[in-house]
Scaffold this active site. Structure first.
Site, PDB file in Angstrom:
ATOM      1  N   ASP A 192      10.659  63.833  29.952  1.00 43.27           N
ATOM      2  CA  ASP A 192      10.776  64.211  28.547  1.00 43.27           C
ATOM      3  C   ASP A 192      11.089  65.704  28.388  1.00 43.27           C
ATOM      4  O   ASP A 192      11.944  66.086  27.591  1.00 43.27           O
ATOM      5  CB  ASP A 192       9.483  63.862  27.810  1.00 43.27           C
TER       6      ASP A 192
ATOM      7  N   ILE B 128       2.091  61.565  23.343  1.00 46.27           N
ATOM      8  CA  ILE B 128       2.200  60.634  24.468  1.00 46.27           C
ATOM      9  C   ILE B 128       1.869  59.250  23.929  1.00 46.27           C
ATOM     10  O   ILE B 128       0.717  58.986  23.572  1.00 46.27           O
ATOM     11  CB  ILE B 128       1.233  61.017  25.606  1.00 46.27           C
TER      12      ILE B 128
ATOM     13  N   LYS C 223       5.196  69.192  26.457  1.00 48.49           N
ATOM     14  CA  LYS C 223       4.715  67.837  26.712  1.00 48.49           C
ATOM     15  C   LYS C 223       3.408  67.985  27.489  1.00 48.49           C
ATOM     16  O   LYS C 223       3.416  68.404  28.659  1.00 48.49           O
ATOM     17  CB  LYS C 223       5.743  67.060  27.540  1.00 48.49           C
TER      18      LYS C 223
ATOM     19  N   ASN D 243      13.202  56.139  12.913  1.00 41.68           N
ATOM     20  CA  ASN D 243      14.249  56.308  13.919  1.00 41.68           C
ATOM     21  C   ASN D 243      15.105  55.057  14.064  1.00 41.68           C
ATOM     22  O   ASN D 243      14.650  53.938  13.824  1.00 41.68           O
ATOM     23  CB  ASN D 243      13.603  56.655  15.264  1.00 41.68           C
TER      24      ASN D 243
END
Length: 250
Positions: free
Chosen positions: A66, A127, A40, A185
């Site tokens: 995360d 991000i 990340k 998703n």
């Protein structure tokens, strides 16, 4: 040490499920014998100021950060890393400005490149969306391009996702970034829009679309949310999708 091109898990916006998909891919590849690690580049809104128990289990679990979520999903602290945290819940460039902290694009890029070089199968989590300001005049999409990553696009399932997803794919392809596929998703198929969106996205973009069902319900007793959610992602992804990733033998 890098044995493959980086995989960038990018989103059509904030809160679409990039972290859960990143965790699922990282865990799945590690279980297949690949030394995968999630990166990340920077996280904002951390540490969180409160925890709302009414939030989804995915959201509450993500409050560990995360990278922490991915590490927990893989049962290994070394499974994920994040070199920079900023407390304001804003785009990184804006968060650094508000917090009075320095945030240089070259520093972020160099940190990612070091992690990629040390990782056989690097997975870079985006991000927010692609046009989110990262540092200086650079955006998330600039980092994906500079790292020469191949992209997995994570999108919402319902009304409005066609425009957001198609524009995201167009932006990636305009920069010469390979798109491995699209993951829709929390797909429940409860509305006409949801049921028709996967086929329409394939028609519009020319890329394969995977659907992942909602995974928050019926978490097995004694099993943590990150592990359960990551396993659900891994189970939902097809062999054809995995074959599209720049990883040999999956």
């Amino acid at each position: 040490m890098t044995a493959t091109r980086p995989i960038a898990v990018v989103g059509t916006g904030t809160g679409v499920g990039k972290t859960v998909v990143t965790a699922g891919l990282t865990r799945l590849l590690r279980e297949a014998g690949r030394d995968a690690r999630a990166i990340k580049p920077a996280q904002t809104g951390y540490p969180p100021d409160d925890v709302d128990e009414s939030q989804s289990s995915a959201r509450r679990a993500s409050l560990v950060g995360d990278a922490g979520f991915v590490a927990a999903a893989c049962d290994d602290p070394a499974a994920a890393t994040c070199p920079r945290y900023l407390e304001p819940a804003l785009a990184p460039r804006v968060a650094a400005e508000v917090a009075g902290e320095d945030l240089a694009y070259e520093t972020i890029r160099a940190a990612c490149e070091r992690e990629i070089e040390a990782t056989p199968v690097p997975i870079v989590e985006g991000i927010g969306g692609l046009r989110v300001p990262l540092a200086g005049d650079r955006e998330v999409i600039d980092l994906v391009a500079d790292l020469e990553a191949a992209a997995v696009v994570v999108a919402r399932s319902g009304l409005g996702t066609l425009n957001h997803t198609a524009l995201s794919v167009d932006a990636l392809e305009a920069r010469g970034i390979d798109v491995c596929g699209i993951v829709v998703n929390e797909y429940a198929g409860e509305t006409v829009a949801e049921r028709t969106n996967p086929d329409e996205l394939e028609r519009m973009t020319g890329h394969a679309v995977e659907t992942v069902p909602p995974l928050d319900d019926d978490v097995p007793a004694g099993e943590s949310d990150p592990r359960h959610l990551a396993a659900g992602i891994g189970s939902a992804l097809s062999s054809d999708f995995l074959a599209s990733l720049p990883v040999d033998g999956i």
